[in-house]
Design a protein around this motif. Structure first.
Motif, mmCIF file in Angstrom:
data_model
loop_
_atom_site.group_PDB
_atom_site.id
_atom_site.type_symbol
_atom_site.label_atom_id
_atom_site.label_comp_id
_atom_site.label_asym_id
_atom_site.label_seq_id
_atom_site.Cartn_x
_atom_site.Cartn_y
_atom_site.Cartn_z
ATOM 1 N N ARG A 1 0.893 -1.296 0.051
ATOM 2 C CA ARG A 1 -0.058 -0.127 -0.122
ATOM 3 C C ARG A 1 0.980 1.468 0.239
ATOM 4 N N LEU A 2 0.398 2.134 -0.842
ATOM 5 C CA LEU A 2 1.387 3.469 -0.943
ATOM 6 C C LEU A 2 0.241 4.581 -0.986
ATOM 7 N N GLU A 3 0.541 5.419 0.131
ATOM 8 C CA GLU A 3 -0.176 6.679 0.379
ATOM 9 C C GLU A 3 0.452 7.862 0.210
ATOM 10 N N GLN A 4 -0.132 8.612 -0.596
ATOM 11 C CA GLN A 4 0.459 10.114 -0.973
ATOM 12 C C GLN A 4 -0.525 11.054 -0.435
ATOM 13 N N VAL B 1 1.842 19.900 4.050
ATOM 14 C CA VAL B 1 3.076 19.133 3.786
ATOM 15 C C VAL B 1 2.872 17.820 3.204
ATOM 16 N N GLN B 2 3.752 17.854 2.501
ATOM 17 C CA GLN B 2 3.469 16.502 1.282
ATOM 18 C C GLN B 2 4.160 15.320 2.019
ATOM 19 N N THR C 1 3.226 1.069 3.201
ATOM 20 C CA THR C 1 3.019 0.091 4.121
ATOM 21 C C THR C 1 3.462 -1.269 3.335
ATOM 22 N N THR C 2 4.218 -2.101 3.980
ATOM 23 C CA THR C 2 4.693 -3.284 3.578
ATOM 24 C C THR C 2 4.114 -4.417 4.252
ATOM 25 N N ASP C 3 3.321 -5.177 3.564
ATOM 26 C CA ASP C 3 2.870 -6.691 3.988
ATOM 27 C C ASP C 3 3.476 -7.471 3.018
ATOM 28 N N PRO C 4 4.484 -8.304 3.323
ATOM 29 C CA PRO C 4 5.138 -9.218 2.311
ATOM 30 C C PRO C 4 4.286 -10.216 1.744
ATOM 31 N N LEU C 5 3.249 -10.647 2.313
ATOM 32 C CA LEU C 5 2.309 -11.658 1.580
ATOM 33 C C LEU C 5 1.288 -10.946 0.715
ATOM 34 N N LYS C 6 1.031 -9.938 1.303
ATOM 35 C CA LYS C 6 -0.187 -9.149 0.313
ATOM 36 C C LYS C 6 0.567 -8.538 -0.897
#
Length: 164
Positions: A80-83, A88-89, A94-99
């Motif tokens: 998952r990557l949230e911008q 403030v930018q 988020t890293t879940d290896p299995l997902k």
């Protein structure tokens, strides 16, 4: 038009078609025929595009990638990557290896599906396609496949009559 040997090998790899993996002869022959009978430059360019996309997504489908300069493993895939934009930018990864592995592998399979659809052949990387391989394995014979000419040759008939 015809693909060169390296591109043919890449197509076979991505489609999961290996001569030792008991792929039915008819399916192997269809792939070889599709790679040898590309109608024109437009189809050729699209097939090259699909192969390049498959190469890239296969490389990115691994959770860990090796840094070529240091030889160390780096985590590459994020689930998952949230911008967040505003005063403030910031970016939150988020890293879940299995997902991450599941998502990136599905992306790779979709790219291989596109390649298979363009060539009008089966994608044996998909588990639901792979299971039909065993239903048809050994039930057909195509002369275009390298290997022995036939399984019912005179020597086999002679051996069968000798042991009676």
């Amino acid at each position: 038009m015809e693909l060169d040997n390296l591109l043919k090998s890449k197509v076979r790899f991505h489609l999961g078609i290996n001569s030792g993996s008991q792929i039915p002869a008819g399916d192997r022959a269809r792939v070889e025929e599709a790679m040898a009978l590309i109608p024109d430059n437009l189809w050729y360019a699209q097939i090259i595009n699909h192969i390049t996309r498959c190469d890239y997504t296969f490389q990115k489908s691994a959770y860990y990638e090796i840094d070529p300069t240091t030889g160390q493993f780096n985590t590459a895939a994020t689930s998952r990557l949230e911008q967040i934009a505003g005063d403030v930018q910031r970016t939150i990864a988020t890293t879940d290896p299995l997902k991450a592995d599941e998502y990136s592998w599905e992306l790779y399979l979709r790219e291989v599906d596109r390649l298979a659809e363009t060539l009008y052949v089966a994608n044996y990387r998909r588990p639901e396609v792979r299971r039909y391989m065993f239903d048809r394995s050994g039930s057909e014979f195509i002369m275009a496949i390298p290997g022995p000419a036939d399984t019912a040759v005179g020597t086999r008939m002679m051996l069968n009559t000798m042991w009676r």
